[in-house]
Design an enzyme around this catalytic site. Structure first.
Site, PDB file in Angstrom:
ATOM      1  N   ASP A 167       0.853  -1.189   0.000  1.00 45.79           N
ATOM      2  CA  ASP A 167       0.000   0.000   0.000  1.00 45.79           C
ATOM      3  C   ASP A 167       0.890   1.240   0.000  1.00 45.79           C
ATOM      4  OD1 ASP A 167       0.686   0.873   2.769  1.00 45.79           O
ATOM      5  OD2 ASP A 167      -0.306  -0.993   3.325  1.00 45.79           O
TER       6      ASP A 167
ATOM      7  N   HIS B 165       8.510  -4.965  -1.629  1.00 45.66           N
ATOM      8  CA  HIS B 165       7.663  -5.937  -2.331  1.00 45.66           C
ATOM      9  C   HIS B 165       6.778  -5.266  -3.379  1.00 45.66           C
ATOM     10  CE1 HIS B 165       8.142  -8.859   1.299  1.00 45.66           C
ATOM     11  NE2 HIS B 165       9.150  -8.927   0.471  1.00 45.66           N
TER      12      HIS B 165
ATOM     13  N   CYS C 110      13.034  -3.946 -18.751  1.00 49.30           N
ATOM     14  CA  CYS C 110      13.918  -2.779 -18.605  1.00 49.30           C
ATOM     15  C   CYS C 110      13.844  -2.157 -17.211  1.00 49.30           C
ATOM     16  CB  CYS C 110      13.612  -1.737 -19.682  1.00 49.30           C
ATOM     17  SG  CYS C 110      12.073  -0.836 -19.437  1.00 49.30           S
TER      18      CYS C 110
HETATM   19 ZN   LIG Z   1      10.352  -1.869 -20.493  1.00 47.01          ZN
END
Ligand SMILES: [Zn+2]
Length: 270
Positions: A114, A129, A140
């Site tokens: 959150d 996380h 990327c």
């Molecule tokens: Zn990307």
């Protein structure tokens, strides 16, 4: 307990680079549902748990099916994420933000997906996380706000052309390397680690306190303080120096009050 609060305040006031680690306990006090408690999302819906375990693989094999699953099923991730985005900070979140504003806390590393720390005003937050507000490209590493995408055409695509997934780290999914490296750097740099609302059993997050502690005593030593409802493996293994037992929303504001007193005394003497 009052002595420990004073001790924590003194340690914080004396620190040069304090960091905070937070876990689910800080958010459940704001009403964010947990997963495995009596009313937990998976306790009441075992199918959602089974889905959650397959989610990362689903994304790798079929990003479109992943997104359909995330968006369609009540009780699945997306429904939960939308609810989570509505939740307000509690006094524990505000206390941590206050310590950052005082220049004491330099970084907050959270297991929570959150964005409540940010809502409380904390600026330097690392989402170990992942975060519900973001999408992430596994190729990327770019991240985008979930609001930048209509999610009408699935899967949403990164600028590099690859499909995006939620930034939230699912089961079996590795922690993004940029976050992992930055968190380890903080663990090696800090001189105080304040651990709040986490039993510290989920790895590799749980390794951060041990990593800090391994730097030993003396000039490079780290003070490790826990604020948790119950003793944790960190307490039992002596990784934390002391535990202040209770709710983070009750204890942290008391610590901040004491820090405030110490800082104003210091100002008078200077
Ligand atoms: Zn990307």
């Amino acid at each position: 307990m009052h002595n420990l609060i004073k001790r924590a305040a003194a340690d914080l006031a004396a620190s040069n680079h304090a960091i905070v680690l937070t876990g689910a306990g800080v958010s459940t006090e704001s009403g964010v549902a947990d997963f495995r408690g009596p009313k937990g999302i998976w306790t009441t819906n075992p199918q959602a748990e089974a889905q959650a375990y397959q989610r990362y693989e689903r994304f790798l094999n079929d990003p479109k099916a992943y997104w359909e699953e995330m968006l369609d099923t009540v009780g699945s991730g997306s429904y939960f994420y939308r609810q989570m985005r509505e939740v307000a900070p509690n006094p524990g979140h505000h206390a941590i933000a206050h310590l950052e504003q005082l220049g004491i806390v330099k970084c907050t590393i959270t297991q929570n997906v959150d964005g409540i720390h940010e809502k409380a005003g904390t600026r330097n937050v690392m989402h170990y996380h992942g975060a519900v507000e973001k999408l992430r490209c596994l190729s990327c590493g770019s991240r985008f706000g979930v609001d930048e995408y209509s999610l009408e055409k699935l899967p949403p695509l990164c600028r590099c052309g690859r499909p995006l997934k939620y930034d939230v780290v699912h089961f079996q999914e590795p922690i993004p390397t940029d976050i992992m490296d930055a968190a380890e750097e903080e663990a090696m740099k800090c001189d105080l680690m304040l651990i709040c609302g986490t039993s510290a059993v989920v790895y590799p997050f749980a390794a951060l306190p041990a990593m800090a502690r391994s730097r030993g005593r003396g000039a490079s030593g780290v003070k490790i303080i826990e604020v948790n409802a119950d003793p944790t493996p960190l307490t039992h293994q002596g990784i934390s120096h002391y535990l202040i037992q209770g709710k983070t929303g009750e204890i942290l504001p008391l610590v901040v009050d004491e820090v405030g007193k110490l800082l104003s005394q210091r100002d008078k003497h200077e």
